[in-house]
Scaffold this motif. Sequence first.
Motif, mmCIF file in Angstrom:
data_model
loop_
_atom_site.group_PDB
_atom_site.id
_atom_site.type_symbol
_atom_site.label_atom_id
_atom_site.label_comp_id
_atom_site.label_asym_id
_atom_site.label_seq_id
_atom_site.Cartn_x
_atom_site.Cartn_y
_atom_site.Cartn_z
ATOM 1 N N GLN A 115 0.811 -1.227 0.000
ATOM 2 C CA GLN A 115 0.000 0.000 0.000
ATOM 3 C C GLN A 115 0.842 1.273 0.000
ATOM 4 O O GLN A 115 0.314 2.362 -0.216
ATOM 5 N N CYS A 133 -10.870 -0.110 2.708
ATOM 6 C CA CYS A 133 -9.430 -0.237 2.484
ATOM 7 C C CYS A 133 -8.878 1.139 2.145
ATOM 8 O O CYS A 133 -9.488 1.875 1.362
ATOM 9 N N LEU A 134 -7.731 1.473 2.715
ATOM 10 C CA LEU A 134 -7.124 2.789 2.462
ATOM 11 C C LEU A 134 -6.767 2.968 0.990
ATOM 12 O O LEU A 134 -6.637 4.092 0.514
ATOM 13 N N HIS A 149 -7.429 -9.448 5.691
ATOM 14 C CA HIS A 149 -7.376 -8.319 4.756
ATOM 15 C C HIS A 149 -5.922 -7.965 4.424
ATOM 16 O O HIS A 149 -5.552 -7.816 3.248
ATOM 17 N N HIS A 157 -3.428 -8.467 0.944
ATOM 18 C CA HIS A 157 -2.606 -7.460 0.262
ATOM 19 C C HIS A 157 -1.258 -8.049 -0.155
ATOM 20 O O HIS A 157 -0.730 -7.714 -1.221
HETATM 21 ZN ZN LIG Z 1 -6.484 -2.663 2.477
#
Ligand SMILES: [Zn+2]
Length: 169
Positions: free
Chosen positions: A53, A101-102, A143, A147
């Motif tokens: 991320q 989710c960011l 989660h 990723h």
């Molecule tokens: Zn996420």
Amino acid sequence: MVYQVVRLGHPALRQKAAPVNLSAVKEKKFQKLIDDMIATMRDYQGVGIAAPQIGLSAAIFCVEVKANRRYPDMPGIPVYTVINPKLTLTDASEVRMMEGCLSLPDLRGETPRARAVRLEGFDRFGQPLDFNAKGFHARILQHEYDHLQGRVYLDRVKNRKSICYTDHL
Ligand SMILES: [Zn+2]
């Protein structure tokens, strides 16, 4: 330092993250990376953040639940970091909850997750981790682990009509 969280479409979010060489944890720059991932998670009011991320292909994620505006009703989880995790489902019975989710800002979708998991891996100092988690904590782990496999929660949403912007929740 706060990183800019990358959004869906960035290739790092769709790759399997590279394993971390554990000898790297002794390096100052590695510890700074972890501090900065945590600072980024807090700045964005996330309950977890994975290295992809911030555009980095590395098997690392951080978790923290603390008076969180995005999930105000959830029990607190003190901050921790996991390196090179292995996740096993210990109770695969399905729990559905709206998830966000960011990397997909402002969206939520009803995401099925296993009720309980076991997580094995290493902490930010290279010490082994092995614990069980259930409920919301287990959801966060699934989660973040996703990723590292190049998956996002939308891939798991079955009821696509549940997908909505947070201002419609
Ligand atoms: Zn996420």
